[in-house]
Scaffold this motif. Structure first.
Motif: not given
Length: 277
Positions: A165-166, A205-206, A180-181, A171-175
């Motif tokens: 799931l992680l 890294g979580v 951010r992933r 990879p979430v863009r928008g900025k």
């Protein structure tokens, strides 16, 4: 506006968001055959099946969606082209641009559904008297927005999907800057209590924050974990996702991804209405 158009405007993402994601199919110059049914109407037919749970062959012809087989074939075609995952990524990016995504923590959970026709990624469900079933595994951000979803057999343990799931979070863009992933922290109930998987999560890294088995109820995580249960309620509001009718696992996964995208779209509409008001 037609009846079909009124229904679509309430239930579907904006066409300007979806249309660029569909692969372009040029009509043959020689022997073109029957004209291809418009993508927009077919997409509305797919959404109608997702919302109502109706069988493909019972799709109302008078609404203009095209035949159920046309909609099914187009769904399979667009699934193979990766349309639904890209749609989800686009909407997540829009949410992040609006400061509506909270990566300070993520929450994971799983939910059983019956699989009446069997097929890949099904198994004897321990919570349904051994009947064939599947499991939806979901990860959300701190506010309950779906980040990724996976499908397994009903006999798979939740903890086996913690790392997948992680890794499935796009990879979430928008900025500006790097997409951010990974969330800072991931929360899970006692079903995820296993030191091996805690180590694997830390390697990504979580920070894992998982309730321990054998402890009394009231771990304190419930005040933060409820958002994933609400997300499941929203996801299973789509009747096609309450029971798995599809033998092909990729078709059911397409409905899952589309359901997650619709939840993101609704959150964007709420944000837009708040700005207007």
């Amino acid at each position: 506006m037609t009846r079909c158009g009124r229904w679509s405007s309430r239930c579907s993402p904006g066409w300007t968001v979806v249309e660029p994601l569909f692969p372009r199919v040029d009509r043959r110059a020689r022997h073109p055959g029957r004209k291809r049914h418009p993508d927009r109407l077919v997409f509305q037919g797919i959404l109608f099946v997702l919302h109502t749970g109706i069988a493909w062959e019972h799709l109302p012809q008078e609404l203009g969606f095209g035949s159920g087989m046309t909609c099914w074939r187009r769904l399979a075609e667009w699934t193979e082209a990766g349309v639904w995952s890209r749609l989800h990524e686009v909407l997540l990016a829009k949410l992040r641009a609006a400061n509506a995504l909270d990566f300070s923590r993520a929450v994971v959970d799983g939910s059983h559904i019956r699989a009446l026709k069997g097929g890949p990624k099904t198994g004897r469900s321990p919570v349904d008297r051994g009947r064939a079933g599947s499991k939806h595994h979901l990860i959300t951000d701190a506010t309950g927005i779906p980040l990724a979803v996976t499908l397994t057999g009903g006999n798979r343990n939740d903890v086996t999907q913690l790392v997948p799931l992680l890794q499935a979070v796009p990879p979430v863009r928008g900025k500006h800057g790097r997409p951010r992933r990974r969330p800072d922290v991931v929360l899970g109930d006692r079903g995820y209590d296993h030191d091996k998987y805690r180590r694997l999560v830390r390697d990504l890294g979580v920070k894992p924050l998982i309730a321990r088995r054998g402890t009394e109820h009231g771990s304190g995580l419930g005040t933060q974990r409820w958002v994933v249960e609400r997300a499941f309620a929203h996801l299973h509001w789509f009747r096609r996702l309450r029971i798995r009718w599809e033998i092909r696992d990729d078709i059911h996964e397409a409905f899952l991804a589309l359901g997650c995208a619709l939840i993101c779209w609704r959150r964007l509409r709420v944000l837009a209405s708040d700005v207007v008001s």
